[in-house]
Design a protein around this motif. Structure first.
Motif, PDB file in Angstrom:
ATOM      1  N   ASP A   2       9.144 -16.113 -10.724  1.00 16.25           N
ATOM      2  CA  ASP A   2       8.892 -14.924  -9.911  1.00 16.25           C
ATOM      3  C   ASP A   2       8.061 -13.919 -10.691  1.00 16.25           C
ATOM      4  O   ASP A   2       8.470 -13.450 -11.750  1.00 16.25           O
ATOM      5  CB  ASP A   2      10.228 -14.297  -9.494  1.00 16.25           C
ATOM      6  CG  ASP A   2      10.035 -13.108  -8.571  1.00 16.25           C
ATOM      7  OD1 ASP A   2       9.020 -13.071  -7.854  1.00 16.25           O
ATOM      8  OD2 ASP A   2      10.901 -12.210  -8.577  1.00 16.25           O
ATOM      9  N   GLU A   8       6.279 -20.287  -3.115  1.00 18.11           N
ATOM     10  CA  GLU A   8       7.448 -19.424  -2.906  1.00 18.11           C
ATOM     11  C   GLU A   8       7.879 -19.372  -1.443  1.00 18.11           C
ATOM     12  O   GLU A   8       9.075 -19.405  -1.132  1.00 18.11           O
ATOM     13  CB  GLU A   8       7.146 -18.011  -3.405  1.00 18.11           C
ATOM     14  CG  GLU A   8       8.310 -17.044  -3.250  1.00 18.11           C
ATOM     15  CD  GLU A   8       7.987 -15.645  -3.737  1.00 18.11           C
ATOM     16  OE1 GLU A   8       8.879 -14.775  -3.651  1.00 18.11           O
ATOM     17  OE2 GLU A   8       6.844 -15.406  -4.195  1.00 18.11           O
ATOM     18  N   ASP A  23       4.335 -20.355  -9.894  1.00 17.22           N
ATOM     19  CA  ASP A  23       4.262 -19.077  -9.197  1.00 17.22           C
ATOM     20  C   ASP A  23       3.247 -19.200  -8.071  1.00 17.22           C
ATOM     21  O   ASP A  23       2.466 -20.150  -8.016  1.00 17.22           O
ATOM     22  CB  ASP A  23       3.865 -17.960 -10.170  1.00 17.22           C
ATOM     23  CG  ASP A  23       4.172 -16.575  -9.635  1.00 17.22           C
ATOM     24  OD1 ASP A  23       4.836 -16.472  -8.575  1.00 17.22           O
ATOM     25  OD2 ASP A  23       3.766 -15.591 -10.267  1.00 17.22           O
TER      26      ASP A  23
END
Length: 404
Positions: free
Chosen positions: A383, A352, A347
């Motif tokens: 996510d 991302e 994460d």
């Protein structure tokens, strides 16, 4: 197995996130989730503990107030349970208490060091009239691991590549030399590595890194993090551009005031320049003008800027992959006589949103692993993993208390 509403609070960088998760038990898993991200005013990152936690509690209270619109989904009037993700080094003595060892990243709040951050948050929530109980204290790496493992038992590690970086993995408890007392029933233990503070003479530290470290809020600490996390990549590029501009005329006769301003160039800016695919590198020109007041650059100069972004991001990605390979090697999952599937959940905004960083990390990990492991190891984006993980751990603690 728990059902009902549970909350997560994720504090680890310049923003924090509040999250509400509705669990549907072992069959339905996460039925619904809502989250809100809040920017922390810069002055609160170096103010007082009561100011920071007071602001967080007030935003959390606003978020909770919105639930009155859907009060029918509350769990029989139970006290609200919160999992608190606090992504800074703490000395943790129980599941819901921990004293702050030191701040990292851009935080510097002296009166919070040595204090129980759960107690600080609990006090701030009570001042807001918020009826909520902090059920668990974790960090974002542990939260990511918990959230991802909830869906996939093959997840062996949770990793953060965002403003900062950290990793947590599942280890056999009897392999932990520091372990004291009775072993857990599962035989497993989560290891919070705090790997951002790793330092070695083998790390490729440059003059730019040394100067950045010397002028930071925590000189001599978090070296691994300073080489590869989102807070620092843009600053490293700025320092390289500054030296080149002072020693040559690549940007012409410019005012260096902006270029000399620390952290004015952020990682999202270098990501945008690095990913510029326009024929004349128009985005590079725009970012240089908007952030550094550098205008009239030639195409060759803009290509050079992209190359610098690539070097800095590629070094970060390869160092990140080395860390992941190290975890797999420690677990015996690096391709040496094993056939099990291994998943690493990641994460963080750097992983991302910075595509070239992510792609280079994945390619490098494949290079570092034996042939079979490169096929059996999967890297996946988790996510909002740390927020969900915090809510899940809060739910598990609630279940244990109910059983007792």
């Amino acid at each position: 197995r728990e059902e009902g509403l549970f909350y997560g609070l994720d504090l680890g960088g310049t923003n924090f996130r509040v999250l509400r998760v509705q669990l549907g038990g072992i069959e339905k898993h996460v039925v619904n989730r809502e989250s809100r991200e809040v920017s922390i005013p810069p002055q609160l990152m170096s103010g007082s503990s009561s100011e920071l936690f007071g602001f967080i509690a007030s935003e959390l209270a606003k978020f909770v107030a919105d639930e009155e619109k859907c009060a029918n989904v509350l769990s029989n009037g139970k006290k609200r349970e919160l999992g608190f993700t606090f992504s800074f080094p703490v000395k943790q003595r129980s599941v819901a208490s921990g004293t702050l060892v030191k701040w990292t990243k851009a935080f510097s709040i002296d009166d919070a060091v040595g204090e129980d951050v759960v107690a600080e948050l609990q006090t701030a929530m009570e001042k807001q009239g918020l009826d909520m109980h902090v059920a668990a204290l974790i960090n974002d790496a542990v939260g990511t691991l918990a959230g991802a493992r909830y869906y996939d038992r093959d997840v062996v590690a949770g990793v953060i590549f965002g403003t900062g970086t950290n990793a947590a993995y599942v280890e056999k408890a009897n392999s932990i030399p520091k372990w004291e007392g009775e072993l857990p029933n599962s035989g497993d233990m989560v290891i919070n590595m705090e790997w951002g503070n790793f330092c070695s003479s083998h790390l490729p530290v440059t003059e730019y890194d040394r100067e950045l470290d010397k002028e930071s809020l925590n000189p001599g600490e978090q070296i691994y993090e300073k080489l590869m996390s989102g807070m620092y990549l843009g600053e490293i590029v700025r320092r390289v551009l500054l030296k080149m501009s002072l020693q040559s005329s690549i940007f012409g006769n410019i005012d260096h005031t902006k270029l000399k301003t620390h952290f004015l160039l952020r990682t999202p800016h270098i990501s945008a320049m690095h990913h510029d695919e326009t024929p004349d590198l128009k985005i590079v020109a725009e970012k240089l003008e908007e952030n550094l007041e550098i205008t009239g650059t030639s195409l060759e100069t803009r290509k050079l800027v992209v190359e610098i972004c690539d070097i800095v991001a590629r070094r970060a990605a390869r160092l990140a992959a080395a860390g992941l390979a190290g975890i797999l090697k420690k677990l015996g999952r690096d391709g040496n006589a094993q056939e099990q599937r291994s998943v690493i959940a990641i994460d963080g905004g750097l992983f991302e949103h910075y595509t070239k960083f992510r792609e280079c990390l994945e390619i490098t990990l494949g290079e570092l692993l034996a042939e079979y492991a490169s096929k059996s190891v999967a890297v996946k984006h988790a996510d909002d993993g740390s927020g969900i993980g915090a809510a899940l751990i809060a739910a598990s603690q609630s279940q244990y208390r109910n059983v007792e």
